[in-house]
Design an enzyme around this catalytic site. Structure first.
Site, PDB file in Angstrom:
ATOM      1  N   LYS A  34       0.741  -1.178  -0.157  1.00  0.00           N
ATOM      2  CA  LYS A  34       0.174   0.267   0.073  1.00  0.00           C
ATOM      3  C   LYS A  34       0.961   1.257  -0.087  1.00  0.00           C
ATOM      4  O   LYS A  34       1.931   1.119   0.100  1.00  0.00           O
ATOM      5  CB  LYS A  34      -0.997  -0.026   1.228  1.00  0.00           C
ATOM      6  CG  LYS A  34      -0.312  -0.018   2.545  1.00  0.00           C
ATOM      7  CD  LYS A  34      -1.194  -0.223   3.793  1.00  0.00           C
ATOM      8  CE  LYS A  34      -0.439  -0.338   5.045  1.00  0.00           C
ATOM      9  NZ  LYS A  34      -1.484  -0.824   6.177  1.00  0.00           N
ATOM     10  N   ARG A 132     -11.301  -0.979  14.540  1.00  0.00           N
ATOM     11  CA  ARG A 132     -11.033   0.110  13.354  1.00  0.00           C
ATOM     12  C   ARG A 132     -12.304  -0.531  12.137  1.00  0.00           C
ATOM     13  O   ARG A 132     -13.177  -0.008  11.821  1.00  0.00           O
ATOM     14  CB  ARG A 132      -9.860   0.160  12.829  1.00  0.00           C
ATOM     15  CG  ARG A 132      -9.480   1.101  11.810  1.00  0.00           C
ATOM     16  CD  ARG A 132      -7.866   1.164  11.529  1.00  0.00           C
ATOM     17  NE  ARG A 132      -7.302  -0.071  10.817  1.00  0.00           N
ATOM     18  CZ  ARG A 132      -6.109  -0.150  10.648  1.00  0.00           C
ATOM     19  NH1 ARG A 132      -5.330   1.026  10.478  1.00  0.00           N
ATOM     20  NH2 ARG A 132      -5.611  -1.232  10.105  1.00  0.00           N
ATOM     21  N   TYR A 250      15.327  30.545   3.217  1.00  0.00           N
ATOM     22  CA  TYR A 250      14.173  31.292   3.721  1.00  0.00           C
ATOM     23  C   TYR A 250      14.173  31.572   5.223  1.00  0.00           C
ATOM     24  O   TYR A 250      14.755  30.866   5.993  1.00  0.00           O
ATOM     25  CB  TYR A 250      12.899  30.394   3.647  1.00  0.00           C
ATOM     26  CG  TYR A 250      12.319  30.455   2.029  1.00  0.00           C
ATOM     27  CD1 TYR A 250      12.037  31.482   1.396  1.00  0.00           C
ATOM     28  CD2 TYR A 250      12.284  29.175   1.564  1.00  0.00           C
ATOM     29  CE1 TYR A 250      11.482  31.307   0.216  1.00  0.00           C
ATOM     30  CE2 TYR A 250      11.671  28.797   0.340  1.00  0.00           C
ATOM     31  CZ  TYR A 250      11.527  30.164  -0.359  1.00  0.00           C
ATOM     32  OH  TYR A 250      10.706  30.004  -1.849  1.00  0.00           O
ATOM     33  N   MET A 305      11.092  23.927  -0.775  1.00  0.00           N
ATOM     34  CA  MET A 305      10.038  22.887  -1.379  1.00  0.00           C
ATOM     35  C   MET A 305      10.926  21.946  -2.455  1.00  0.00           C
ATOM     36  O   MET A 305      10.751  20.851  -2.329  1.00  0.00           O
ATOM     37  CB  MET A 305       8.975  23.213  -2.135  1.00  0.00           C
ATOM     38  CG  MET A 305       7.999  22.605  -2.800  1.00  0.00           C
ATOM     39  SD  MET A 305       6.806  23.483  -3.993  1.00  0.00           S
ATOM     40  CE  MET A 305       5.817  24.470  -2.645  1.00  0.00           C
TER      41      MET A 305
END
Ligand SMILES: *Cc1c(COP(=O)(O)O)cnc(C)c1O
Length: 373
Positions: A34, A132, A250, A305
């Site tokens: 997954k 769950r 930054y 980023m």
């Protein structure tokens, strides 16, 4: 190819599979792929797991299953979680073994199977303490009776999931006992599976048909003999020397103290590096010759980023390779280390390894596949 890529070592994957098998020699292995195989690339990891003899693969969403099918994976694929009735048809069309924990899901799948002229193979999940998904374990008998009315469903497997096999022995033994009870009620002939990675290592319970490891396949649990299977590598796009007193990045969170060499690497938080690890993470400079070893270089300034800046001892050319993620448990430069620095578990930085990173697969030191997004 983009000068920032994920390298996945299929030999390490094979090592982890062998280690898991040695803990549960009588059990088959359902390979959990997954979330893009925890960031490592589901198609190639999935193919390799099947090549290594896994019983099948397991995914969390129908589209993950579809990606495997489009990638040519033909083996069994279990769709985990509780099938939502909306996805019954898609799950069937993708040839997934759906997991059921509700009668609504069963009804929708039965109807979809009838419409398609198929018999839907399903595994039932039972809730033995996770709270769950899953039918309540106490209702195993009623569930058995209720499912008999669906002529287009074929229950082939039963499973449950541990809530705390890492820490809580007593609770986990209770879950085991509850699941055994489910199996007794249903009788023989069903493929039963329970243990996640922590369950395999901490309980060595070999009495079911399969184990269902995820994180251990990727080697991301420390001190167990597992090997992390991926490295994130990058070449600098710019190397420069700065005088003392210059701010970098930054918010100017780093100021050079001296004449310092700085390399800019083209990876950032959009590639999965946590933004919070600025001024704490390190990368390793791979030296041209192995004798020179590896040099640890601090990440200086904010993680952008798409880019980071690292302090290096002297000038290097743009073909130099840096390990941004090392295939170990280094506190500064591994997925495990990133998790520790950000107060989470290694699953999280792993699954955040971005789809935009090219992925290169090595077996026996030789590149066997290269996936460029
Ligand atoms: C994710 C998952 C696993 C694998 O868990 P790990 O802790 O990664 O080994 C197994 N079973 C189910 C139902 C899961 O959702």
């Amino acid at each position: 190819m983009r000068p920032a890529w994920l390298e996945v070592n299929l030999d390490s994957l094979a090592h982890n599979v062998a280690l898991l098998r040695s803990k549960a020699p009588a059990s088959q292995l359902v390979g959990i792929v997954k979330a893009n195989a925890y960031g490592h690339g589901a198609v190639w990891v999935g193919r390799e797991l099947l090549r290594l003899g896994a019983w099948g693969l397991a995914v969390a969403t129908v589209s993950e299953g579809r990606e495997l099918r489009l990638g040519g994976v033909q083996g069994r694929v279990l769709l985990m979680g509780s099938l939502h009735p909306d996805q019954a048809r898609e799950a069937l069309e993708t040839d997934l073994i759906a997991s059921l924990s509700t009668l609504e899901g069963a009804q929708a799948l039965d109807a979809a199977a009838r419409a398609l002229g198929k018999i839907a193979e399903v595994h039932l999940e039972f809730d033995t303490g996770m709270g769950r998904v899953g039918f309540p374990w106490e209702e195993a008998q009623q569930v058995k009776e209720a499912l008999e009315q669906f002529s287009h469903l074929k229950v082939t497997g039963l499973y449950s999931h541990f809530a705390d096999a890492e820490e809580n022995l007593e609770f986990t033994y209770m879950q085991l006992a509850n699941f055994r009870r489910v199996r007794e009620v249903w009788g023989p002939g069903y493929f039963c599976h329970l243990a996640n990675s922590a369950g395999v290592f901490n309980f060595r319970d070999d009495s079911f048909d399969a184990i269902r490891p995820g994180i251990a396949l990727y080697g991301l649990l420390p001190n167990l003999g597992l090997k992390p299977i991926a490295r994130l590598l990058a070449k600098p796009t710019l190397v420069k020397q700065l005088p003392p007193g210059r701010k970098i990045g930054y918010s100017g969170l780093y100021t050079t103290q001296d004449h310092e060499w700085i390399a800019t690497l083209p990876v950032g938080y959009a590639d999965g590096m946590p933004r919070l690890v600025y001024n704490r993470a390190t990368v390793r400079l791979l030296q041209p010759s192995p004798e020179e070893g590896r040099l640890i270089c601090p990440v200086v300034g904010r993680i952008s980023m798409d880019q980071i800046t690292v302090r290096i001892p002297g000038p290097v050319d743009l073909d130099t390779v840096f390990e941004v993620v090392t295939a170990d448990f280094d506190p500064g430069s591994s997925l495990w280390g990133w998790a520790e620095m950000t107060g989470t578990v290694s699953y999280e930085p792993a699954v955040r390894l971005a789809a935009r990173l090219p992925r290169v697969y090595l077996r026996g030191g030789v590149e066997v596949a290269r996936i460029e997004p």
